[in-house]
Design a protein around this motif. Structure first.
Motif, PDB file in Angstrom:
ATOM      1  N   PRO A 216      59.496  62.706 103.552  1.00  0.00           N
ATOM      2  CA  PRO A 216      58.768  61.451 103.795  1.00  0.00           C
ATOM      3  C   PRO A 216      58.674  61.115 105.284  1.00  0.00           C
ATOM      4  N   GLU A 217      59.791  61.302 106.009  1.00  0.00           N
ATOM      5  CA  GLU A 217      59.789  60.989 107.446  1.00  0.00           C
ATOM      6  C   GLU A 217      58.748  61.840 108.179  1.00  0.00           C
ATOM      7  N   GLU A 218      58.720  63.150 107.828  1.00  0.00           N
ATOM      8  CA  GLU A 218      57.781  64.043 108.537  1.00  0.00           C
ATOM      9  C   GLU A 218      56.328  63.675 108.217  1.00  0.00           C
ATOM     10  N   ILE A 219      56.093  63.330 106.978  1.00  0.00           N
ATOM     11  CA  ILE A 219      54.720  62.947 106.600  1.00  0.00           C
ATOM     12  C   ILE A 219      54.331  61.635 107.290  1.00  0.00           C
ATOM     13  N   ASP A 220      55.254  60.670 107.329  1.00  0.00           N
ATOM     14  CA  ASP A 220      54.962  59.410 108.026  1.00  0.00           C
ATOM     15  C   ASP A 220      54.664  59.662 109.507  1.00  0.00           C
ATOM     16  N   THR A 221      55.457  60.548 110.120  1.00  0.00           N
ATOM     17  CA  THR A 221      55.210  60.872 111.532  1.00  0.00           C
ATOM     18  C   THR A 221      53.818  61.475 111.689  1.00  0.00           C
ATOM     19  N   ALA A 222      53.469  62.390 110.787  1.00  0.00           N
ATOM     20  CA  ALA A 222      52.156  63.045 110.875  1.00  0.00           C
ATOM     21  C   ALA A 222      51.029  62.022 110.762  1.00  0.00           C
ATOM     22  N   ALA A 226      48.790  61.388 113.933  1.00  0.00           N
ATOM     23  CA  ALA A 226      47.498  62.092 113.870  1.00  0.00           C
ATOM     24  C   ALA A 226      46.354  61.183 113.444  1.00  0.00           C
ATOM     25  N   LEU A 227      46.648  60.226 112.551  1.00  0.00           N
ATOM     26  CA  LEU A 227      45.567  59.373 112.045  1.00  0.00           C
ATOM     27  C   LEU A 227      45.571  57.985 112.675  1.00  0.00           C
ATOM     28  N   GLY A 228      46.650  57.679 113.413  1.00  0.00           N
ATOM     29  CA  GLY A 228      46.711  56.382 114.094  1.00  0.00           C
ATOM     30  C   GLY A 228      46.987  55.209 113.169  1.00  0.00           C
ATOM     31  N   HIS A 229      47.482  55.482 111.948  1.00  0.00           N
ATOM     32  CA  HIS A 229      47.845  54.365 111.066  1.00  0.00           C
ATOM     33  C   HIS A 229      49.098  53.700 111.634  1.00  0.00           C
TER      34      HIS A 229
END
Ligand code: 3HC
Length: 287
Positions: A216-222, A226-229
């Motif tokens: 989850p942490e890695e996906i949140d970082t991505a 990357a998407l600026g959310h």
């Protein structure tokens, strides 16, 4: 509508969304009564207001006079009839279960004056699933705020086939008076605009975790980088409530039979363990 200006707003449900919608409306000068069946939830909401307003003053975001006025505009009560009896507008923000909402709208229809507009802040459920329990379907509509409601500017106004144009216009005006930006959906669709898009992102994120591709942490970082959310999907589920993700998924699965909606093993496990996010102190992260 029909000469009734919106001055008094009743918020039903003082949870995550309800108390922040109530305070947003009070800050905008509406007279607000916020009600909940659960004493503890009401107390927590009142406590939030008594700390939030002085904090905003200390931060220089509100004047003392503005904070005092907002405090005076906002009352909490356990009594639904007292909260609803003189409301011009009701915003329902209770748990995301259709039968509970239908029962509540039937009660509200009895308790409110004939001119009162009845809206639901439901995240997904269209108002035509509810409007038929009232004698005023022309005054029933979706009014969907985002979490945290004190901060997020968007409100989705979803017009049902039963909703009068006049009701829609009044609601669009109320949103603007609250400092929000309304977006009108001219036709009903399950999940409206934002949650349909968000669900696609969330489902993909959960799939990637369940497959062991990333944490989850890695996906949140991505997603943030990357998407600026402002936050990734897991931090966001912690904010909006993993219980909501679970309940909504399960209801949709039961209704449609489509396995794509069935809550994933990760979400089911967190739901059972009551790891619902910020509200229980632990979700994908600890608080
Ligand atoms: N309640 C009230 N105000 C809050 C808050 C909260 N829970 N969290 C943050 N804030 C305020 C802060 O007071 C601060 O206000 P200020 O700038 O006027 O002083 C401002 O928000 C920024 O706060 P922070 O600096 O502490 O933190 P961030 O800059 O990280 O912002 C955030 C926090 C506003 C939550 C931001 O991360 C964000 O926008 N996240 C995305 C939220 C989102 O996507 N919401 C939609 C969810 S979907 C939904 O709601 C659908 C529904 O159906 C479930």
């Amino acid at each position: 509508m029909e000469g009734h200006k919106i001055q008094k707003i009743c918020i039903v449900g003082a949870g995550n969304m309800g108390h922040q919608i109530a305070l947003s409306a009070a800050l905008a000068g509406f007279e607000v009564k916020c009600t909940d069946v659960n004493e503890e939830v009401l107390e927590k909401a009142e406590q939030f207001v008594t700390t939030y307003l002085p904090e905003r003053v200390a931060k220089g975001k509100l004047s003392q006079a503005q904070a005092d006025a907002a405090g005076a505009n906002l009352a909490f009560t356990k009594n639904l009839a007292e909260a609803a009896c003189d409301a011009d507008l009701v915003i329902e923000a209770v748990i995301e279960r259709l039968e509970i909402k239908r029962k509540l709208f039937a009660d509200l229809d009895r308790l409110c004056p004939p001119h009162t507009i009845l809206t639901t802040n439901s995240s997904y459920i269209i108002s035509s699933k509810i409007a038929d329990v009232t004698g005023r379907p022309d005054k029933v509509c979706n009014l969907h705020f985002f979490n945290p409601a004190l901060v997020m500017k968007l409100v989705e106004v979803v017009k049902g086939p039963h909703t009068a144009e006049e009701t829609v216009q009044t609601l669009m005006d109320v949103c603007v008076s609250m400092g929000k930006t309304p977006v009108l959906l001219k036709k009903e669709i399950y999940g409206f605009l934002v949650n349909r898009m968000l669900t696609a992102i969330k489902n993909e994120a959960i799939y990637l975790v369940d497959m062991g591709i990333a944490s989850p942490e890695e996906i949140d970082t991505a997603v943030t980088l990357a998407l600026g959310h402002p936050m990734g999907p897991f931090r966001l589920m912690d904010l909006t409530g993993i219980d909501l993700t679970y309940i909504v998924g399960l209801e949709r699965f039961q209704e449609t039979g489509d396995p794509a909606f069935r809550p994933s093993p990760t979400i089911t496990e967190k739901f059972i363990k009551k790891e619902w996010g910020r509200k229980t102190g632990k979700g994908f992260y600890e608080y």
